[in-house]
Design a protein around this motif. Structure first.
Motif, PDB file in Angstrom:
ATOM      1  N   GLY A   5       0.973  -1.224   0.040  1.00 19.31           N
ATOM      2  CA  GLY A   5       0.002  -0.023   0.015  1.00 19.31           C
ATOM      3  C   GLY A   5       0.956   1.181   0.091  1.00 19.31           C
ATOM      4  N   THR A  34       1.808   3.025  -3.144  1.00 20.19           N
ATOM      5  CA  THR A  34       0.994   3.710  -3.703  1.00 20.19           C
ATOM      6  C   THR A  34       0.578   5.270  -3.415  1.00 20.19           C
ATOM      7  OG1 THR A  34      -0.875   2.972  -2.640  1.00 20.19           O
ATOM      8  CG2 THR A  34      -0.160   1.642  -4.425  1.00 20.19           C
ATOM      9  N   VAL A  69      -6.568  -0.072   1.735  1.00 16.10           N
ATOM     10  CA  VAL A  69      -5.513  -1.170   2.070  1.00 16.10           C
ATOM     11  C   VAL A  69      -5.841  -1.746   3.717  1.00 16.10           C
ATOM     12  CG1 VAL A  69      -3.447  -2.370   1.867  1.00 16.10           C
ATOM     13  CG2 VAL A  69      -4.183  -0.211   0.603  1.00 16.10           C
ATOM     14  N   VAL A 101      -9.349  -3.492   4.141  1.00 13.02           N
ATOM     15  CA  VAL A 101      -9.015  -4.883   3.548  1.00 13.02           C
ATOM     16  C   VAL A 101      -8.201  -5.784   4.471  1.00 13.02           C
ATOM     17  CG1 VAL A 101      -8.570  -6.426   1.743  1.00 13.02           C
ATOM     18  CG2 VAL A 101      -9.688  -4.151   1.337  1.00 13.02           C
ATOM     19  N   TYR A 118     -16.740  -6.604   4.268  1.00 12.64           N
ATOM     20  CA  TYR A 118     -15.543  -7.081   3.566  1.00 12.64           C
ATOM     21  C   TYR A 118     -15.780  -6.988   2.010  1.00 12.64           C
ATOM     22  CZ  TYR A 118     -12.607 -10.920   1.591  1.00 12.64           C
ATOM     23  OH  TYR A 118     -11.874 -11.603   0.751  1.00 12.64           O
ATOM     24  N   VAL A 119     -16.989  -7.220   1.559  1.00 12.21           N
ATOM     25  CA  VAL A 119     -17.271  -7.063   0.218  1.00 12.21           C
ATOM     26  C   VAL A 119     -17.382  -5.809  -0.213  1.00 12.21           C
ATOM     27  CG1 VAL A 119     -19.464  -7.497  -1.314  1.00 12.21           C
ATOM     28  CG2 VAL A 119     -18.241  -9.508  -0.132  1.00 12.21           C
ATOM     29  N   LEU A 159     -14.152  -4.385  -0.385  1.00 11.38           N
ATOM     30  CA  LEU A 159     -13.551  -5.060  -1.738  1.00 11.38           C
ATOM     31  C   LEU A 159     -14.272  -4.017  -2.990  1.00 11.38           C
ATOM     32  CD1 LEU A 159     -13.244  -8.528  -1.488  1.00 11.38           C
ATOM     33  CD2 LEU A 159     -11.473  -6.950  -1.422  1.00 11.38           C
ATOM     34  N   SER A 160     -15.476  -3.949  -2.929  1.00  6.09           N
ATOM     35  CA  SER A 160     -16.171  -3.318  -4.387  1.00  6.09           C
ATOM     36  C   SER A 160     -15.627  -1.755  -4.038  1.00  6.09           C
ATOM     37  CB  SER A 160     -17.542  -3.595  -4.138  1.00  6.09           C
ATOM     38  OG  SER A 160     -18.100  -3.550  -2.744  1.00  6.09           O
ATOM     39  N   GLU A 211     -12.850  -1.643  -6.096  1.00  6.00           N
ATOM     40  CA  GLU A 211     -13.060  -1.543  -7.316  1.00  6.00           C
ATOM     41  C   GLU A 211     -13.538  -0.417  -8.178  1.00  6.00           C
ATOM     42  OE1 GLU A 211     -14.211  -5.106  -9.157  1.00  6.00           O
ATOM     43  OE2 GLU A 211     -12.193  -5.420  -8.261  1.00  6.00           O
ATOM     44  N   GLU A 220     -10.935   2.300  -8.285  1.00  2.00           N
ATOM     45  CA  GLU A 220     -10.240   2.183  -9.481  1.00  2.00           C
ATOM     46  C   GLU A 220     -10.876   2.394 -10.944  1.00  2.00           C
ATOM     47  OE1 GLU A 220      -8.281  -1.894 -11.211  1.00  2.00           O
ATOM     48  OE2 GLU A 220     -10.322  -1.887 -10.865  1.00  2.00           O
TER      49      GLU A 220
END
Lengths: 296, 319
Positions: free
Chosen positions: B202, B205, B236, B239, B305-306, B309-310, B313, B316
């Motif tokens: 991490g 970045t 980061v 997660v 968690y999801v 994560l999303s 996404e 990004e």
């Protein structure tokens, strides 16, 4: 701004001192972490070269009077019954882990590619359903899986382990690989398609080679996971000649808990393959985590 | 399968231009071939066990695995669990174990990542050494630490006695009051490297220009960390913490091999307790009910968690 300019020399020193303070704190911290990490492993090694008698002393010998490799010789000697068992467990672990790794890659690569490139209905749902596997502990699957394996006739075979290990390697494998594919420009494939390649050919000839680091990372992860797995092997296998190392070692020393040098030597031997594998290939693994998991 | 495709075919022929779900699925049938093996394996080894666990949780089960002789008892298993004081004891242990392990592992791992971020001689070697505990098997780690904690010949006890801090070696893992913290120390030993790897990745970045800009503006090292570096690592961190929390919540090997949950349940956490109920006392129904409760807790964690994560996404996608 003007005040800083006026007192520049003093401000500079102070700032440098402050920065140095952090740097020193960091160094001291790293020394502490190094001791925390390394001392247990060093103590494992020192114990493993003691005789059984030398290990059972108080206060302990920091360094054995008479270092001996007897424990290692015993474990690696195929004439000795201990060595026979240990070597068999070792090969069993190697077999199960290798097959699991190969199958994981074969299954994870196309799945991750599809999740990265295609937009079929249910894609997001399936992707997160796969990831959710990470959430569930092995224990709650034990009873039903044991029954399932009995139905499939896989109890007491390595097949039961390979099938099970596949599923908990897959989620992270798919996740890591998807991250890799996301970063490979689609244009490369499109160019290949224009040159007459089918989509599958473009995948095999263009994308696969570019994602080698991700595939290696996936393989390391699967291998280490399978090598270290304990609870399913402990439940599914009962015959001595099929046990994998983590369970085998336990069976071994539960009868003779006083042989600490032997236990430490076995722990060391069990750790060597995965540590070497990881250290040699760690840059792939760390890079995969960077590309796949850590997006900014 | 054939029915589905037939329908889609028919609809396409009848209503060209209309895009139904079935038709979409049919059009993308080749895509599914890529994910099919993965989904098939997951279905056999995940979906079936989940279904079976839920079913068993409503039955009284005979010892042994003759589960055909089970009898339906409704929610009795659940009420039995919630009424037992062991349940609350184990839940409390799990909470301490999960929170303690997760937070300390994260902080140590993050600090190590920060300290390793600057280049210096031997950095690569140091990083490799720090990662090793994460790679070696938890079984080996348990044996190593059991030996270190040994109440007669353990090295920590010997050092404490040698320094005059104790009269005789303490019983780290044989005593109710110290067993859980002692096991957490082992768990952190194995887990902090994961946090370290994630946070090192991490840190790479974090844009260098922002940091130097802050430096020019006179921000102290702490201010730069707090206002520039840390906000950049929020995703980061989330997660990492979630993955650690789930892994710790689900851990089995270290408590099981080091203490088997003892002494007097002091180191039993949910997972080891479920295992003992099932395979030790053969109370399959009760163990299944425990597992279902566990599902519910994990699904809640899984939701976050999801979402984390999303969140990644989406970010990004927009970048």
């Amino acid at each position: 701004m003007s005040t800083i300019a006026e007192t520049a020399p003093r401000g500079q020193t102070r700032r440098r001192m402050r920065v140095d303070g952090w740097r020193w704190a960091g160094r001291i911290f790293l020394v502490f972490m190094l001791l925390y990490t390394a001392l247990p492993m060093i103590w494992m090694l020192i114990t493993s070269i003691k005789s059984g008698f030398a290990a059972m002393q108080f206060p302990p010998q920091w360094w054995p009077d008479q270092p001996t490799l007897a424990s290692y010789q015993k474990l690696l000697d195929p004439q000795n019954s201990v060595g026979q068992d240990f070597l068999r467990f070792f090969w069993n672990s190697l077999f199960v882990s290798t097959v699991t790794t190969i199958l994981s890659v074969i299954v994870a690569v196309p799945a991750a590619y599809a999740f990265s490139r295609f937009s079929f209905p249910g894609r997001n749902f399936l992707f997160f359903a796969v990831l959710l596997r990470n959430m569930f502990p092995a224990v709650i699957f034990l009873v039903p899986l044991f029954i399932l394996m009995r139905v499939l006739g896989l109890v007491n075979t390595h097949g039961s382990l390979i099938l099970t290990y596949l599923t908990f390697g897959l989620p992270l494998a798919i996740w890591l690989l998807k991250g890799f594919y996301d970063n490979i420009p689609v244009q490369l494939e499109q160019a290949a398609r224009i040159d007459g390649a089918t989509r599958f050919q473009a995948f095999i000839m263009i994308v696969m080679p570019l994602s080698t680091p991700g595939i290696i990372a996936t393989a390391i992860y699967s291998f280490i996971g399978a090598w270290n797995e304990y609870i399913y092997a402990y439940t599914f296998l009962s015959k001595n000649d099929q046990l994998t190392l983590p369970v085998g070692i336990q069976r071994f020393f539960s009868e003779n808990t006083t042989d600490f040098p032997g236990l430490m030597a076995a722990s060391f031997m069990m750790s060597v393959p995965v540590v070497v594998l990881f250290l040699v290939l760690q840059r792939y693994f760390v890079r995969a985590l960077t590309e796949g998991a850590v997006k900014h | 399968m054939t029915i589905v495709t037939g329908k889609a075919e028919a609809r396409r022929r009848l209503q060209p231009g209309r895009s139904g779900v079935l038709r979409k699925i049919w059009e993308h049938r080749a895509d599914y071939a890529y994910v099919l093996p993965a989904i098939a394996v997951m279905l056999i080894v995940i979906a079936y066990p989940i279904y079976y666990t839920i079913e068993l949780s409503f039955f009284k089960t005979p010892p042994g695995l003759q589960l055909r002789d089970k009898t339906f008892i409704g929610f009795d298993n659940y009420t039995t669990i919630l009424a037992s004081h062991v349940f609350w004891k184990v839940t409390w242990n799990t909470l301490i174990w999960t929170l303690g392990s997760t937070l300390i592992s994260f902080v140590l791992g993050f600090a190590a990542a920060l300290a390793l971020h600057r280049d210096f001689i031997g950095r690569g070697v140091l990083r490799a050494i720090l990662i090793i505990p994460w790679v070696i098997s938890a079984v080996a780690a348990s044996y190593i630490w059991r030996w270190i904690y040994h109440s007669d010949f353990g090295i920590i006890g010997a050092v404490l006695v040698g320094l005059g801090l104790a009269d005789r070696p303490p019983n780290f893992i044989d005593s109710v009051s110290t067993v859980l913290p002692s096991l957490i120390v082992v768990n952190i030993w194995r887990e902090f490297p994961f946090a370290m790897i994630m946070m090192m990745a991490g840190l790479q970045t974090v844009p260098e220009q922002l940091l130097s800009a802050a430096k020019v503006d006179g921000a102290s090292a702490w201010q730069r960390f707090w206002h520039v570096t840390f906000p950049h690592l929020r995703n980061v961190s989330t997660v990492t913490i979630l993955l650690l929390a789930v892994a710790n919540f689900n851990s089995f090997i270290i408590p099981w091999i080091m203490t088997g949950g003892g002494p007097s349940n002091a180191s039993h956490i949910w997972i080891t307790h479920i295992y003992e109920l099932a395979f030790g006392r053969q109370l399959w129904g009760v163990a299944s009910a425990y597992s279902v409760l566990l599902f519910l807790i994990l699904m809640t964690l899984g939701y976050f968690y999801v979402r984390a994560l999303s969140g990644n996404e989406r970010k990004e996608g927009s970048a």
